[in-house]
Design a protein around this motif. Sequence first.
Motif, short mmCIF file in Angstrom:
data_model
loop_
_atom_site.label_atom_id
_atom_site.label_comp_id
_atom_site.label_asym_id
_atom_site.label_seq_id
_atom_site.Cartn_x
_atom_site.Cartn_y
_atom_site.Cartn_z
N GLY A 1 0.83 -1.21 0.00
CA GLY A 1 0.00 0.00 0.00
C GLY A 1 0.86 1.26 0.00
O GLY A 1 0.59 2.21 -0.75
N PHE A 2 1.89 1.25 0.81
CA PHE A 2 2.76 2.43 0.90
C PHE A 2 3.46 2.66 -0.45
O PHE A 2 3.50 3.79 -0.96
CB PHE A 2 3.80 2.24 2.02
CG PHE A 2 4.56 3.49 2.35
CD1 PHE A 2 4.14 4.32 3.38
CD2 PHE A 2 5.67 3.87 1.61
CE1 PHE A 2 4.83 5.49 3.68
CE2 PHE A 2 6.37 5.03 1.90
CZ PHE A 2 5.94 5.84 2.94
N VAL A 3 4.01 1.58 -1.02
CA VAL A 3 4.72 1.72 -2.30
C VAL A 3 3.77 2.24 -3.38
O VAL A 3 4.12 3.16 -4.14
CB VAL A 3 5.31 0.35 -2.74
CG1 VAL A 3 5.82 0.44 -4.18
CG2 VAL A 3 6.44 -0.06 -1.81
N ASN A 4 2.59 1.68 -3.42
CA ASN A 4 1.66 2.07 -4.48
C ASN A 4 1.09 3.47 -4.30
O ASN A 4 0.90 4.21 -5.27
CB ASN A 4 0.52 1.05 -4.58
CG ASN A 4 1.02 -0.29 -5.09
OD1 ASN A 4 1.95 -0.34 -5.89
ND2 ASN A 4 0.42 -1.37 -4.61
N ILE A 5 0.84 3.84 -3.05
CA ILE A 5 0.22 5.16 -2.82
C ILE A 5 1.25 6.27 -2.98
O ILE A 5 0.99 7.28 -3.64
CB ILE A 5 -0.43 5.21 -1.42
CG1 ILE A 5 -1.66 4.30 -1.40
CG2 ILE A 5 -0.83 6.64 -1.06
CD1 ILE A 5 -2.23 4.07 -0.02
N PHE A 6 2.43 6.07 -2.42
CA PHE A 6 3.41 7.16 -2.43
C PHE A 6 4.45 7.02 -3.53
O PHE A 6 5.25 7.93 -3.76
CB PHE A 6 4.08 7.29 -1.06
CG PHE A 6 3.10 7.70 0.01
CD1 PHE A 6 2.58 8.98 0.02
CD2 PHE A 6 2.68 6.80 0.97
CE1 PHE A 6 1.66 9.36 0.98
CE2 PHE A 6 1.75 7.17 1.93
CZ PHE A 6 1.24 8.45 1.93
N ASN A 7 4.43 5.87 -4.19
CA ASN A 7 5.27 5.66 -5.38
C ASN A 7 6.75 5.87 -5.08
O ASN A 7 7.48 6.42 -5.92
CB ASN A 7 4.80 6.57 -6.52
CG ASN A 7 5.29 6.07 -7.87
OD1 ASN A 7 5.44 4.87 -8.06
ND2 ASN A 7 5.54 6.98 -8.79
N ASP A 8 7.18 5.45 -3.90
CA ASP A 8 8.62 5.46 -3.60
C ASP A 8 9.15 4.06 -3.88
O ASP A 8 8.99 3.15 -3.05
CB ASP A 8 8.86 5.85 -2.14
CG ASP A 8 10.35 5.80 -1.79
OD1 ASP A 8 11.18 5.46 -2.67
OD2 ASP A 8 10.68 6.10 -0.62
N LYS A 9 9.72 3.89 -5.07
CA LYS A 9 10.24 2.59 -5.48
C LYS A 9 11.76 2.62 -5.57
O LYS A 9 12.35 1.98 -6.43
CB LYS A 9 9.60 2.18 -6.81
CG LYS A 9 8.09 1.97 -6.69
CD LYS A 9 7.42 1.71 -8.02
CE LYS A 9 5.91 1.58 -7.81
NZ LYS A 9 5.16 1.54 -9.08
N ASN A 10 12.36 3.38 -4.68
CA ASN A 10 13.81 3.36 -4.58
C ASN A 10 14.24 1.90 -4.45
O ASN A 10 13.63 1.13 -3.72
CB ASN A 10 14.24 4.14 -3.33
CG ASN A 10 15.74 4.17 -3.17
OD1 ASN A 10 16.35 3.16 -2.83
ND2 ASN A 10 16.35 5.32 -3.41
#
Lengths: 131, 80
Positions: A21-30
């Motif tokens: 959820g965090f990755v998808n919502i905030f789009n931080d894919k470092n």
Amino acid sequence: MFKVGDEFNSKFKISKDIYDGFVNIFNDKNPMHVDLDFAKNHGYSGIVMHGNILNGFISHFIGEQLPVKNIIILSQNIKFNNPVYLNDLLQFNASVFEIYESVNVINFKFKFINQKNITAAKGKVQIKKLD
Amino acid sequence: MTKEEIIKEINNIFIDVLDDEDIAISEATTSDDVDDWDSLNHIHLVVAIEKHFKLRFTSQEIQSWNNVGEMILNMKEKGI
């Protein structure tokens, strides 16, 4: 309502749902957060969870676990002491260390301790109780 | 402490809390005179002043102030 020394304890798990959820919502894919080989090449045993997921748990603590609902967060700081990994189970402890009754402000210290008894993060959060 | 000494220390607190090096308060200063002295920053300022001077105000005292000078008078009454 609050007094200095009051303690609150709970547990939070960094579940796959929370991470996704965090990755998808905030789009931080470092790559440190999504690429296992990249994270391992930099000395970590797994993909490192976003530190700000822990801030989400702070939000849950303030918004859902305190005995009053008419509150807002005034300030918050957090220090990340050790990495947190997927499926880590974090023991959360918060305690009241200062109260400013004139303006209804309560200061908490908090810490997250992982299942290996290692401090993952600690910090302070300041809330105001509204009239 | 003299009023001047108190104002100097309060001014430093305002600079720190409001992150504005140009702030220069006086006894006559009110929230209308200082950018960013809004309701939430007012709370931050009170907390910072209480912490710095190791004193506590009451909500009634805070509501009675019309300017910085009245707050300082209140502080003097508390032995600052």
